[in-house]
Motif scaffolding. Structure first.
Motif, short mmCIF file in Angstrom:
data_model
loop_
_atom_site.label_atom_id
_atom_site.label_comp_id
_atom_site.label_asym_id
_atom_site.label_seq_id
_atom_site.Cartn_x
_atom_site.Cartn_y
_atom_site.Cartn_z
N GLU A 129 -8.96 1.23 -7.82
CA GLU A 129 -9.50 2.58 -7.76
C GLU A 129 -9.85 2.93 -6.32
O GLU A 129 -10.05 2.05 -5.47
N ASN A 130 -9.90 4.25 -6.03
CA ASN A 130 -10.31 4.71 -4.71
C ASN A 130 -11.73 4.23 -4.43
O ASN A 130 -12.57 4.11 -5.32
N ILE A 131 -12.00 4.02 -3.15
CA ILE A 131 -13.32 3.56 -2.72
C ILE A 131 -14.18 4.78 -2.41
O ILE A 131 -13.78 5.66 -1.65
N VAL A 132 -15.37 4.83 -3.02
CA VAL A 132 -16.32 5.91 -2.75
C VAL A 132 -17.59 5.28 -2.20
O VAL A 132 -18.26 4.51 -2.89
N ASP B 142 -8.70 6.67 0.03
CA ASP B 142 -7.53 6.66 -0.84
C ASP B 142 -6.77 5.36 -0.60
O ASP B 142 -6.29 5.09 0.51
N ILE B 143 -6.67 4.51 -1.64
CA ILE B 143 -6.03 3.20 -1.46
C ILE B 143 -4.58 3.21 -1.95
O ILE B 143 -3.96 2.14 -2.08
N SER B 144 -4.05 4.40 -2.20
CA SER B 144 -2.66 4.45 -2.66
C SER B 144 -1.69 4.06 -1.56
O SER B 144 -0.59 3.61 -1.83
N ARG B 145 -2.10 4.25 -0.29
CA ARG B 145 -1.21 3.93 0.82
C ARG B 145 -1.67 2.70 1.60
O ARG B 145 -0.99 2.28 2.52
N GLU B 146 -2.82 2.18 1.24
CA GLU B 146 -3.37 1.04 1.97
C GLU B 146 -4.13 0.15 0.99
O GLU B 146 -4.80 0.65 0.07
N LYS B 147 -4.02 -1.13 1.12
CA LYS B 147 -4.72 -2.04 0.23
C LYS B 147 -6.23 -1.92 0.43
O LYS B 147 -6.71 -1.67 1.52
N ALA B 148 -6.92 -2.19 -0.64
CA ALA B 148 -8.38 -2.03 -0.60
C ALA B 148 -9.03 -3.03 0.33
O ALA B 148 -10.05 -2.73 0.97
N VAL C 66 -22.30 -3.46 2.44
CA VAL C 66 -21.23 -4.45 2.57
C VAL C 66 -20.18 -4.18 1.49
O VAL C 66 -20.48 -4.30 0.29
N ILE C 67 -18.96 -3.80 1.92
CA ILE C 67 -17.88 -3.50 0.99
C ILE C 67 -17.04 -4.76 0.81
O ILE C 67 -16.53 -5.33 1.78
N ARG C 68 -16.93 -5.22 -0.47
CA ARG C 68 -16.07 -6.36 -0.77
C ARG C 68 -15.24 -6.04 -2.01
O ARG C 68 -15.73 -5.38 -2.95
N GLN C 69 -14.02 -6.49 -1.98
CA GLN C 69 -13.10 -6.26 -3.10
C GLN C 69 -13.31 -7.32 -4.17
O GLN C 69 -13.44 -8.50 -3.87
#
Length: 1178
Positions: free
Chosen positions: A48-51, A93-99, A123-126
């Motif tokens: 999903e997109n990151i918000v 938008d992560i459609s063109r770039e990996k999260a 801290v953003i972590r996948q």
């Protein structure tokens, strides 16, 4: 240094009231305030997109910027990142770039011309849910009784996965005190059993963030005993004995985890503490926990995995210490101590710093009070820049966790950041200082109406703002005084609280906000409503299926509030079913089914409050029939029957009834065999030989028996000799020379085999003789002929069939036939006790002459004649029976003065014996009955004649009569008694010198030598004197009487005239003077409309005539004359003072007054009373 800290604390205390956070209206200038931000540890879903949230408010509206990993993040250069309008929130938008390209540490900054606010580090972590590494898992073969650990070792994920074990069918593997899962996911066996063998032990890992489940390869476990292991594995190792040691023995516990005798554990304050102890041993050990350094926190703790895991939530410093887990079985115990240390990341004390609004020249304090373990460090920044690098401000002074502002001026507005950190984490908060000069304003809407339920807490808002901070004052209705005492409580935010609102608290309230720049008033209203109450709650119901049930719910509520009634079932909505009928105050369920069972709740809601009540509905029905009947443990005379109970339908099964059908002897007929309690599902049945049994079971609950179960298979028992002999063996005779032997035959179930017959045996008891034996079939009696009369016999009846004879029978006793007695009682005598009772005596007949069972003696008696010539009648014979061996008896109910005959005879079961010689006896005289009649003849003015007839039942010779008489007045009171003795031959008498016109009552009785009998009574009246009667009638026509009545009328007229004159003059009556003297509290004034008097005038009627005498006790006594003054008065019980004045009204006794008033209403006024009333006025 210590001095400076004390000074700072004192300053904070003095200015603490200024630190209250005010909500600054957005139309006024103010620095930025962060209103929303993403969490510090932000795990994102890579699909999903990151918000990344960041919102703030301020005047003017702030602008936003971001840093990433400590450097400026240029949003315009990244086409995948967009900042939302009027917000600092980033959308990636992560459609063109990996999260994972956007993982890092982000921080948001919001600024306007009054200051700068910053967010905490985000801290953003996948999230990650990696696959299990491929591995080949070998089969595990273990010896029965040893311990075993199945490893899981899931791949590391973000966040960590949730572990559970299942089989190939996705069913959770059963766990117990013997088999359980550890915190790291491994599966532990304290000891293995043969049933643990399976090939589908599968460990699953569920990653909650991505909602994915990963599976480990299945593990195969084979558990064998020692012999099976050797036989299975020896072929692979040249038949070597792999397990040469002895089989696994029972052993005391040892810990699998943790290892050693002690360990340590560190946990952070507020988090969850989990400790585990898993032990192996045989038998399976039991785990227990204690805290060595105190008590376990029972409110915050729980046991998991069969007490192997101790869990404590919301950990505090008090949870630190030593915990001991113990594993114990019958062979011993083992202990392990866990030392728990509690650390703490920083936490606020009293909350985060609050915004500060100050007017020019005011003082203020910002406080950043926090704690932690270890103790945290505190740093300050202003507008995002360390305060040491910020411009100097003479009004600002930093003292560790406090900033003090003194004589602050315009232009000193800013946002201050407080950062508190230690090894376990950090806290960061923004708090602005806003320097404003604003008159007061009230932010609460004007004329707002607050509604509250009676006896509840009421809060009336007065949200305000101003700089300097305004002072709030409350008034109610007329504003007569401020509301600052009980029951009112005024809070710092302006809210007025009434702890317990009452109806009198309703009304208009005014809140006034005042500071040096002005005053602002606002009006609000409070309405106190009656509470909503359920008056009649629904009640618990137990209903049989198919019937109807009604739940009542009657409610009272405030009439100004709109109520709404809602019904719930099991806390959910009612099913959409037309059988459920909801009325205004009830719920009806028709044709109840089992699915209707549950808890029903009625809720009455208004806009302010609600009330609810619940009741449970239990739907009951007869139980379903048992199933799966099975016969086990089959023996010659017993069998084990087991079954599965059917559904009990909410009514516990009380018992099971077991029935059988014997298809050999009585096919198609079911008989009750035994009952067992409802908690059992098996029965050991004792059976009889030679029966073809089929069993069925019925269940019983409060509703009744279930339908029978399907029959079991047939079970046949082998034939055998009888186990019992016939019962109820008797011997008796029907003729004088026979003996009938009878018995209760055995049933087919008791026969035990084919060819049932009976061996009958008898012999005389008193004679040494052998038993005579006959065999009888298909009969239950045998007749022995030619026996002596009434001789005792010993009897035996034994059951016999084709497989043998029954047990030795018990000896019964009986007698041959009876015959009539051959002798009469001798020496018969009689003793007359009184005129109605005699006692008869006799010698008993010898037993051998009775020739049977003695039943008793009979006394025949009859009346021959009366000794009085007037009673010569004869009576038929009467019989008195005396059961048993009696020698005397009472003969009651005899007639006095009579001649009786009697005789005595003995009787047995056959009949009566000879009659004794007949004898006679006389009864003495008795008391006579009442005369037959008494009449009055020849009634004159002062004489009466009485005539009577002698008694019908004289019971002897009449010796005379006694006549008594007495007068009776109109009130039925009896006068003096006169008595007259009369001769026996008299039948009439004339009584002279009686009073004329008087009623008399007469009593007449007869006498014998035994005394007087009962009396007969009669009443009569002498003739009225005609002269007296005429005088009484003519008095009303006499002239003197008419003149008296006219005089009375004239006096009444004069009274009324005087009353009218006195009233017009306004003068006082003598009555008033008496009133003043006696001070009657219940005095009623004269009525103005009819010029009559109240109670006082009635009391004057009770005064005595002038010159009358009063007894010393203060009462007026009535003399013997009927024409007394009291008869003309209204009570006769008036009382007088010592001076002769009447005190009946003034005595204060309400009972006297009521009596007088009652008489007044029922009697006409008398001339005496009228004259007394007139005298009181003249």
């Amino acid at each position: 240094m210590m001095e400076r800290r004390m000074d700072t604390a004192l300053l904070v205390l003095l200015m603490g009231h200024l630190a209250a956070a005010l909500e600054v209206p957005l139309d006024l200038p103010q620095p930025p305030t962060i209103t929303q931000q993403s969490p510090k540890d932000y795990i994102i879903d890579p699909r999903e997109n990151i918000v990344i949230h960041c919102d703030a408010k301020g005047k003017p509206h702030p602008s936003f910027s971001w840093t990433r990993n400590g450097t400026h993040f240029d949003i315009d250069e990244d086409v995948n990142v967009v900042m939302r309008p009027h917000s600092g929130t980033l959308v990636v938008d992560i459609s063109r770039e990996k999260a994972d390209h956007y993982e890092g540490v982000y921080q948001c900054t919001a600024r306007n011309k009054h200051g700068t606010a910053v967010s905490h580090n985000i801290v953003i972590r996948q999230s990650r849910s990696p696959l299990w590494s491929k591995e080949r898992i070998k089969q595990i073969v273990v010896q029965e009784g040893v311990s075993l650990v199945l490893p899981c070792r899931p791949p590391a994920g973000l966040p960590p996965p949730i572990i559970f074990w299942m089989d190939n069918n996705f069913q959770r593997l059963p766990q117990s005190s013997r088999v359980s899962q550890s915190l790291n996911g491994d599966l532990y066996f304290s000891n293995v059993l043969r049933e643990d063998s399976r090939n589908d032990y599968i460990c699953y890992a569920r990653f909650p963030h991505t909602q994915t489940i990963q599976q480990k390869q299945p593990i195969t476990v084979k558990v064998l005993n020692l012999e099976a292991i050797n036989d299975t594995m020896a072929a692979f190792y040249n038949e070597t004995d792999l397990f040469s040691e002895d089989p696994v023995d029972e052993r005391k516990p040892t810990f699998l985890i943790p290892s050693g005798s002690s360990s340590s554990h560190t946990v952070l304050r507020g988090q969850v503490l989990e400790m585990e102890c898993i032990a192996e041993g045989l038998p399976t050990p039991e785990i227990s926990w204690i805290k060595l350094s105190g008590d376990l926190p029972t409110q915050r703790m729980s046991y998991l995995y069969y007490q192997k895991n101790l869990r404590i939530v919301n950990v505090s410093a008090s949870d630190a210490g030593d915990y001991r887990c113990s594993a114990k079985n019958m062979l011993g115990s083992v202990h392990h101590t866990i030392h728990v240390s509690v650390k703490a990341s920083p936490y606020w004390i009293g909350g985060a710093p609050r915004n500060l609004v100050l007017a020019p020249g005011e003082n203020g304090v910002l406080t950043c009070r926090a704690s932690g373990t270890p103790k945290p460090s505190i740093t300050w920044a202003m507008n995002g820049i360390p305060i040491a690098n910020s411009p100097k401000d003479l009004s600002r002074k930093v003292e560790e966790d406090t900033i003090i502002f003194t004589d602050i001026q315009m232009g000193s507005s800013a946002v201050y950041q407080c950062n508190v950190s230690n090894d376990h984490g950090y806290l960061m908060a923004n708090a602005f200082v806003n320097v404003l000069s604003e008159p007061p304003r009230v932010l609460t809407p004007a004329n707002k109406v607050y509604q509250v339920i009676k006896n509840h807490r009421a809060r009336i808002d007065c949200a305000f703002f101003g700089s300097p901070i305004p002072k709030i004052t409350w008034f109610k209705d007329s504003r007569s005084s401020t509301l600052d005492g009980d029951p009112y409580i005024q809070h710092d935010n302006g809210t007025l609280e009434i702890h317990t609102a009452q109806a009198r608290n309703s009304g208009k309230y005014t809140c006034a906000a005042r500071n040096m720049l002005g005053i602002y008033e606002n009006h609000v209203y409070l309405e106190v409503k009656e509470p909503t109450r359920i008056l009649k709650q629904p009640e618990y119901k137990v209903v049989q299926r198919g019937r109807s049930v009604v739940f009542e719910c009657k409610v009272k509520h405030d009439p100004t509030l709109v109520p709404t009634m809602t019904w719930l079932k099991d806390d959910g909505e009612l099913p959409d079913d037309e059988r459920l009928i909801v009325d205004s105050d009830s719920l009806t369920i028709t044709d109840v089914t089992e699915s209707d069972g549950g808890v029903y709740t009625c809720i009455m809601n208004t806009t302010l409050d609600h009330d609810s009540a619940s009741a449970e509905l239990t739907v009951v029905e007869r139980p379903d029939p048992p199933t799966d009947l099975e016969l086990t443990d089959q023996k010659k005379r017993s069998v084990q029957l087991t079954w599965t109970p059917g559904d009990e339908h909410n009514s516990p099964i009380q018992k099971f009834l077991i029935q059988y059908d014997d298809s050999l002897h009585h096919r198609g007929h079911w008989h009750n065999l035994t009952e067992v309690p409802g908690t059992r599902t098996t029965a050991h049945l004792k059976l009889s030989p030679y029966v073809h049994y089929t069993f069925r079971v019925l269940a019983l609950n409060a509703m009744g028996f279930s339908r029978p179960s399907f029959p079991s298979r047939m079970f046949k028992t082998e034939a055998a000799a009888p186990d019992e002999n016939p019962k109820d063996v008797e011997g008796f005779g029907t003729e004088h020379d026979n003996l009938v032997i009878s018995w209760k035959p055995l049933t087919g179930l008791q026969s035990n085999g084919p060819g049932l017959r009976y061996r009958v045996m008898w012999r005389q008891k008193a004679v040494e003789s052998d038993w005579t034996t006959v065999t009888v079939s298909n009969n239950s009696r045998f007749v022995v002929s030619g026996t002596p009369t009434f001789v005792p016999y010993e009897l035996k009846v034994q059951a016999v069939n084709d497989h043998g004879v029954g047990p030795e029978p018990a000896i019964a006793r009986g007698y041959s036939g009876e015959d009539l007695p051959v002798a009469a009682p001798e020496n018969v005598q009689v003793v007359v006790l009184n005129s109605t009772l005699a006692e008869v005596h006799w010698d008993p007949v010898p037993h051998k002459l009775i020739r049977g069972h003695l039943k008793g003696y009979k006394v025949y008696y009859w009346k021959e004649r009366s000794l009085h010539k007037h009673n010569p009648y004869h009576m038929e014979k009467l019989i008195l029976m005396f059961s048993g061996n009696h020698s005397h008896g009472m003969v009651p109910g005899l007639h006095p003065f009579s001649v009786y005959s009697f005789n005595v005879r003995v009787y047995n079961g056959k009949g009566e014996g000879p009659v004794s010689p007949t004898q006679q006896f006389d009864t003495p005289e008795g008391v006579p009955g009442a005369p037959t009649s008494l009449i009055v003849t020849n009634s004159n003015l002062d004489t009466l004649t009485l005539e009577w007839s002698p008694p019908h039942d004289r019971k002897g010779r009449i010796t005379g009569y006694t006549l008594k008489y007495q007068p009776v007045n109109n009130s039925n009171e009896l006068g003096p008694v006169e008595e007259l003795a009369l001769l026996a031959n008299e039948t009439s008498v004339t009584l002279p010198n009686l009073k004329y016109s008087t009623r008399y009552k007469f009593y007449l009785n007869a006498k014998t030598v035994r005394g007087a009998g009962p009396a007969i009574s009669q009443e009569a009246v002498t003739i009225v004197d005609e002269a007296v009667a005429s005088r009484q009638v003519d008095i009303a026509t006499q002239g003197w009487f008419i003149g008296l009545m006219c005089a009375i009328a004239l006096l009444i007229l004069i009274l009324l005239i005087i009353c009218f004159i006195q009233r017009n003059k306004g003068g006082k009556y003598p009555v008033k003077e008496k009133e003043d003297a006696h001070t009657d509290p219940e005095f009623q004034p004269m009525k103005e409309d009819d010029c009559t008097f109240g109670e006082y005038s009635d009391n004057e009627d009770h005064k005595p005539l002038k010159g009358s005498r009063t007894p010393s006790n203060g009462t007026v006594k009535r003399d013997d004359s009927d024409d007394s003054l009291v008869d003309y008065g209204e009570g006769g019980d008036g009382q007088f003072n010592e001076d002769g004045s009447f005190i009946g009204q003034y005595s204060g006794k309400s009972g006297s007054r009521d009596t007088a008033e009652g008489h007044e209403s029922s009697e006409a006024p008398s001339p005496i009373n009228t004259m007394n009333s007139l005298n009181s006025f003249v």
